[in-house]
Enzyme design. Structure first.
Site, PDB file in Angstrom:
ATOM      1  N   LYS A   9       1.128  -1.156  -0.046  1.00  0.00           N
ATOM      2  CA  LYS A   9       0.189  -0.136  -0.022  1.00  0.00           C
ATOM      3  C   LYS A   9       1.143   1.296  -0.178  1.00  0.00           C
ATOM      4  CE  LYS A   9      -3.765  -2.293   2.510  1.00  0.00           C
ATOM      5  NZ  LYS A   9      -4.780  -1.910   3.321  1.00  0.00           N
ATOM      6  N   TYR A  49     -13.311  -3.239  -2.600  1.00  0.00           N
ATOM      7  CA  TYR A  49     -13.607  -3.243  -1.206  1.00  0.00           C
ATOM      8  C   TYR A  49     -14.863  -3.063  -1.646  1.00  0.00           C
ATOM      9  CZ  TYR A  49      -8.550  -1.773   0.194  1.00  0.00           C
ATOM     10  OH  TYR A  49      -7.078  -2.147   0.744  1.00  0.00           O
ATOM     11  N   PHE A  57     -15.868   4.499   7.287  1.00  0.00           N
ATOM     12  CA  PHE A  57     -14.283   4.795   6.146  1.00  0.00           C
ATOM     13  C   PHE A  57     -13.859   4.751   5.105  1.00  0.00           C
ATOM     14  CE2 PHE A  57     -14.612   0.549   8.677  1.00  0.00           C
ATOM     15  CZ  PHE A  57     -14.185  -0.004   7.428  1.00  0.00           C
ATOM     16  N   ARG A  85      -1.497 -14.552   4.967  1.00  0.00           N
ATOM     17  CA  ARG A  85      -2.073 -14.412   5.521  1.00  0.00           C
ATOM     18  C   ARG A  85      -2.004 -13.477   6.792  1.00  0.00           C
ATOM     19  NH1 ARG A  85      -6.631 -10.513   4.513  1.00  0.00           N
ATOM     20  NH2 ARG A  85      -7.922 -10.710   6.478  1.00  0.00           N
ATOM     21  N   THR A  91      -5.948  -7.256  10.372  1.00  0.00           N
ATOM     22  CA  THR A  91      -6.325  -5.781  10.094  1.00  0.00           C
ATOM     23  C   THR A  91      -5.487  -4.871  10.757  1.00  0.00           C
ATOM     24  OG1 THR A  91      -8.118  -6.769   8.567  1.00  0.00           O
ATOM     25  CG2 THR A  91      -7.839  -4.407   8.762  1.00  0.00           C
ATOM     26  N   ARG A 102       2.218  -6.742   9.739  1.00  0.00           N
ATOM     27  CA  ARG A 102       1.581  -5.397  10.110  1.00  0.00           C
ATOM     28  C   ARG A 102       2.417  -5.322  11.695  1.00  0.00           C
ATOM     29  NH1 ARG A 102      -4.497  -6.976   7.370  1.00  0.00           N
ATOM     30  NH2 ARG A 102      -3.982  -5.564   5.759  1.00  0.00           N
ATOM     31  N   ASN A 112      -2.050  -0.293   7.244  1.00  0.00           N
ATOM     32  CA  ASN A 112      -1.406  -1.165   7.360  1.00  0.00           C
ATOM     33  C   ASN A 112      -0.780  -1.627   6.565  1.00  0.00           C
ATOM     34  OD1 ASN A 112      -3.965  -2.178   5.783  1.00  0.00           O
ATOM     35  ND2 ASN A 112      -4.221  -3.148   6.982  1.00  0.00           N
ATOM     36  N   HIS A 115      -2.390  -5.269   1.693  1.00  0.00           N
ATOM     37  CA  HIS A 115      -3.186  -6.087   1.091  1.00  0.00           C
ATOM     38  C   HIS A 115      -3.340  -7.970   0.874  1.00  0.00           C
ATOM     39  CE1 HIS A 115      -7.638  -7.344  -0.231  1.00  0.00           C
ATOM     40  NE2 HIS A 115      -5.944  -8.361  -1.122  1.00  0.00           N
ATOM     41  N   GLU A 126      -9.330 -11.495  -7.562  1.00  0.00           N
ATOM     42  CA  GLU A 126      -8.447 -10.542  -6.996  1.00  0.00           C
ATOM     43  C   GLU A 126      -7.443 -10.534  -8.625  1.00  0.00           C
ATOM     44  OE1 GLU A 126      -7.536 -10.088  -2.815  1.00  0.00           O
ATOM     45  OE2 GLU A 126      -9.440  -9.532  -2.749  1.00  0.00           O
TER      46      GLU A 126
HETATM   47  P1  ADP Z   1      -8.108  -6.992   5.449  1.00  0.00           P
HETATM   48  O1  ADP Z   1      -7.076  -5.975   4.612  1.00  0.00           O
HETATM   49  O2  ADP Z   1      -7.042  -7.209   7.039  1.00  0.00           O
HETATM   50  O3  ADP Z   1      -8.434  -8.508   4.515  1.00  0.00           O
HETATM   51  P2  ADP Z   1     -10.934  -5.724   5.926  1.00  0.00           P
HETATM   52  O4  ADP Z   1     -11.300  -6.291   4.455  1.00  0.00           O
HETATM   53  O5  ADP Z   1     -11.995  -5.866   6.278  1.00  0.00           O
HETATM   54  O6  ADP Z   1      -9.491  -6.173   6.430  1.00  0.00           O
HETATM   55  O7  ADP Z   1     -10.153  -4.204   4.936  1.00  0.00           O
HETATM   56  C1  ADP Z   1      -9.251  -3.586   4.079  1.00  0.00           C
HETATM   57  C2  ADP Z   1      -8.786  -2.425   4.276  1.00  0.00           C
HETATM   58  O8  ADP Z   1      -9.830  -1.357   5.322  1.00  0.00           O
HETATM   59  C3  ADP Z   1      -7.914  -2.922   5.748  1.00  0.00           C
HETATM   60  O9  ADP Z   1      -6.538  -3.221   5.216  1.00  0.00           O
HETATM   61  C4  ADP Z   1      -8.099  -1.177   6.256  1.00  0.00           C
HETATM   62  O10 ADP Z   1      -6.770  -0.479   5.228  1.00  0.00           O
HETATM   63  C5  ADP Z   1      -8.918  -0.266   5.592  1.00  0.00           C
HETATM   64  N1  ADP Z   1      -9.901  -0.924   7.123  1.00  0.00           N
HETATM   65  C6  ADP Z   1     -10.395  -2.132   6.904  1.00  0.00           C
HETATM   66  N2  ADP Z   1     -11.852  -1.613   8.591  1.00  0.00           N
HETATM   67  C7  ADP Z   1     -11.190  -0.098   9.053  1.00  0.00           C
HETATM   68  C8  ADP Z   1     -10.849   0.701  10.068  1.00  0.00           C
HETATM   69  N3  ADP Z   1     -12.259   0.231  10.820  1.00  0.00           N
HETATM   70  N4  ADP Z   1     -11.028   2.282  10.231  1.00  0.00           N
HETATM   71  C9  ADP Z   1     -10.176   2.666   9.030  1.00  0.00           C
HETATM   72  N5  ADP Z   1      -9.647   1.748   7.584  1.00  0.00           N
HETATM   73  C10 ADP Z   1      -9.973  -0.478   8.387  1.00  0.00           C
END
Ligand code: ADP
Length: 153
Positions: A9, A49, A57, A85, A91, A102, A112, A115, A126
């Site tokens: 990212k 997303y 957010f 993972r 996350t 992370r 973070n 992805h 994807e």
């Molecule tokens: P992951 O990336 O761990 O698979 P998600 O698919 O739930 O998690 O979320 C996608 C991305 O959205 C996260 O990696 C993070 O950058 C952002 N994100 C998720 N939840 C939050 C939150 N509560 N506040 C801010 N950003 C978030």
């Protein structure tokens, strides 16, 4: 063999962590079969997303993910989606286990650093979302002889 889609990212790019993050997957024994720099736009982020589209957010994530180019990678291996993972961690980066990408490299929920596909099904979707077939490579990695036991290859 499974494959997983990784996106390094914008925060990682800004912080000079591309090599460090790539190294974690590489030294694990995974095989890199695709790698490129791309500029994401709001259309592809809406799709990528979609599960977060109604979250407050979401506009923040969309702007963040477009703030610089990103590095998209495909990592291949036996049960690679789960392995990736585990390497990446949860996350909420400040709560992620030490030893994970992370957990070691980030403090933020949003920023973070990486992805990673969350299931085998999504990984295949994807990979096709971000890579043309001609950008995905097949080759024998001689190290696999040492990375895997016979029934895992
Ligand atoms: P992951 O990336 O761990 O698979 P998600 O698919 O739930 O998690 O979320 C996608 C991305 O959205 C996260 O990696 C993070 O950058 C952002 N994100 C998720 N939840 C939050 C939150 N509560 N506040 C801010 N950003 C978030």
């Amino acid at each position: 063999m499974e494959r997983s889609l990784i996106i390094i990212k914008p925060d990682a790019l800004q912080r000079g962590l591309v090599g460090e993050i790539t190294k974690r997957f590489e030294t694990k024994g995974l095989k890199l079969t695709g790698c490129k720099m791309i500029q994401l736009d709001s259309e592809i982020l809406k799709i990528h997303y979609a599960h977060l589209a109604d979250k407050p957010f979401f506009p923040g994530i969309s702007a963040f993910m477009q703030s610089t180019p990103v590095i998209a990678q495909i990592w291949e291996g036996f049960e690679a989606v789960e392995a990736v993972r585990i390497i990446v961690g949860i996350t909420k980066a400040r709560a992620a286990d030490a030893g994970t990408v992370r957990g070691d490299l980030a403090m933020s929920f949003q920023n973070n650093v990486v992805h990673a596909s969350d299931s085998v099904e999504n990984a295949e979707i994807e990979v096709k979302r971000f890579f043309e077939e001609s950008e995905v490579f097949k080759y024998d990695k001689t190290m696999d002889e040492h990375v895997y036991a016979g029934d895992e290859k």
